[in-house]
Design a protein around this motif. Structure first.
Motif, short mmCIF file in Angstrom:
data_model
loop_
_atom_site.label_atom_id
_atom_site.label_comp_id
_atom_site.label_asym_id
_atom_site.label_seq_id
_atom_site.Cartn_x
_atom_site.Cartn_y
_atom_site.Cartn_z
N GLN A 1 -15.13 -6.46 27.72
CA GLN A 1 -13.70 -6.51 28.02
C GLN A 1 -12.90 -6.59 26.72
O GLN A 1 -13.03 -7.53 25.95
CB GLN A 1 -13.38 -7.72 28.89
N GLN A 2 -12.05 -5.56 26.47
CA GLN A 2 -11.22 -5.56 25.26
C GLN A 2 -10.07 -6.52 25.42
O GLN A 2 -9.30 -6.45 26.38
CB GLN A 2 -10.70 -4.16 24.97
N GLN A 3 -9.93 -7.44 24.47
CA GLN A 3 -8.87 -8.44 24.53
C GLN A 3 -7.82 -8.25 23.44
O GLN A 3 -6.74 -8.84 23.52
CB GLN A 3 -9.49 -9.84 24.43
N HIS B 1 -4.70 -15.07 14.24
CA HIS B 1 -3.34 -15.59 14.09
C HIS B 1 -3.33 -17.10 14.29
O HIS B 1 -4.35 -17.71 14.65
CB HIS B 1 -2.43 -14.91 15.10
N SER B 2 -2.17 -17.72 14.11
CA SER B 2 -2.08 -19.17 14.20
C SER B 2 -2.43 -19.70 15.59
O SER B 2 -2.86 -20.84 15.73
CB SER B 2 -0.67 -19.63 13.82
N ASP B 3 -2.24 -18.85 16.62
CA ASP B 3 -2.62 -19.27 17.97
C ASP B 3 -4.05 -18.86 18.31
O ASP B 3 -4.47 -18.93 19.45
CB ASP B 3 -1.65 -18.70 19.01
N ARG B 4 -4.80 -18.41 17.28
CA ARG B 4 -6.21 -18.04 17.35
C ARG B 4 -6.47 -16.69 18.02
O ARG B 4 -7.60 -16.35 18.32
CB ARG B 4 -7.06 -19.16 17.96
N ARG B 5 -5.42 -15.91 18.27
CA ARG B 5 -5.62 -14.53 18.72
C ARG B 5 -6.23 -13.72 17.58
O ARG B 5 -5.79 -13.82 16.44
CB ARG B 5 -4.30 -13.89 19.13
N PRO B 6 -7.22 -12.87 17.86
CA PRO B 6 -7.80 -12.03 16.81
C PRO B 6 -6.75 -11.11 16.21
O PRO B 6 -5.87 -10.60 16.91
CB PRO B 6 -8.87 -11.23 17.56
N VAL B 7 -6.83 -10.88 14.90
CA VAL B 7 -5.89 -9.99 14.21
C VAL B 7 -6.13 -8.54 14.61
O VAL B 7 -5.19 -7.76 14.77
CB VAL B 7 -6.00 -10.17 12.69
N GLY B 8 -7.40 -8.15 14.77
CA GLY B 8 -7.74 -6.77 15.11
C GLY B 8 -8.52 -6.68 16.40
O GLY B 8 -8.43 -7.56 17.28
N LEU B 9 -9.30 -5.61 16.54
CA LEU B 9 -10.06 -5.37 17.76
C LEU B 9 -10.94 -6.55 18.11
O LEU B 9 -11.61 -7.13 17.26
CB LEU B 9 -10.95 -4.13 17.58
N TYR B 10 -10.95 -6.89 19.40
CA TYR B 10 -11.85 -7.92 19.89
C TYR B 10 -12.31 -7.55 21.29
O TYR B 10 -11.49 -7.33 22.18
CB TYR B 10 -11.16 -9.30 19.92
#
Length: 252
Positions: free
Chosen positions: A101-103, A87-96
């Motif tokens: 540790q799942q984020q 996303h625009s704030d650099r959060r992953p779109v899917g599983l990460y």
């Protein structure tokens, strides 16, 4: 982060890395009239990791900042590329998943854009192996991944190209992705040196590299860090980054 928490974080990072780490094999190759850079990782000899945030919880976003963080644990980045949509704030779109540790959670629904062009998939990094796994299979099997990143679409699924790919598609970009062998010991990361369509990029993994599973990371923004080839691409901040790490031997 407190001094104690930072010390624990560094100790864990050191403990999970091999003694020195073998270098990834990065090379230039051509296939079907297009040029590519391939970086091949031996999962039984190399330390492959995902990177998103530093020990203070700040987004990394660049190969330089990843290297600066690794320097504090006596290591260096050997090869790297962007590793999935964000996303625009650099959060992953899917599983990460980062170091167990799942984020961010798995996304199984169809959606807009390349990520939602099902089937999509997950790159799962475990001890001694890396596997590209189609998302619904991943959801059913729930493998325990040390690192994982979800992206899409799948390029190759069980030796077959994604059913939506068109041979003569005029949607061409610089693209990057990863393919894995059936036994998980071989992971090959690729970035095109010029614009290619999905069909051509998928055939690189299936027909040229002989890999039964392959996953698309991104296009147009694709970037590579391969100092052995003189590449250290710069640009706006990235989300997830994947790369191999080498420990630096102590000075004598």
């Amino acid at each position: 982060m407190t001094r104690l928490r930072r010390a624990v974080w560094l100790a864990l990072a050191m403990a999970t890395a091999p003694a020195l780490g073998q270098a990834a094999d990065c090379r230039e190759e051509s296939f079907d009239g297009a040029g590519y850079i391939l970086c091949e990782v031996d999962m039984q000899a190399e330390d492959l990791r995902l990177f998103l945030k530093d020990e203070e919880g700040e987004n990394l976003g660049s190969f330089g900042r990843v290297n600066a963080m690794l320097e504090r644990e006596g290591a260096v980045l050997d090869f790297a590329m962007n590793a999935g949509m964000y996303h625009s704030d650099r959060r992953p779109v899917g599983l990460y998943v980062d170091n167990g540790q799942q984020q961010a959670g798995l996304v199984t629904r169809e959606g807009p854009g390349n990520f939602g062009l099902l089937p999509n998939g997950v790159l799962c990094v475990r001890e001694g192996r890396a596997d590209v796994i189609e998302t619904l299979v991943f959801d059913a099997e729930a493998p325990d991944c040390r690192h994982a990143t979800q992206s899409g679409p799948m390029l190759v699924i069980d030796g077959t190209l994604h059913p939506r790919f068109l041979v003569d598609s005029d949607s061409v970009y610089v693209r990057n992705g990863v393919g894995t062998s059936a036994d998980g010991t071989r992971a090959v990361f690729a970035i095109s040196q010029g614009p290619v369509n999905f069909h051509s990029f998928g055939r690189l993994f299936r027909d040229h590299l002989g890999l039964p599973q392959a996953l698309y990371f991104d296009g147009n923004i694709s970037r590579l860090y391969a100092p052995a080839l003189g590449r250290s691409d710069i640009g706006f901040a990235m989300g997830p980054i994947i790369g191999t790490v080498q420990r630096v031997p102590p000075a004598e």
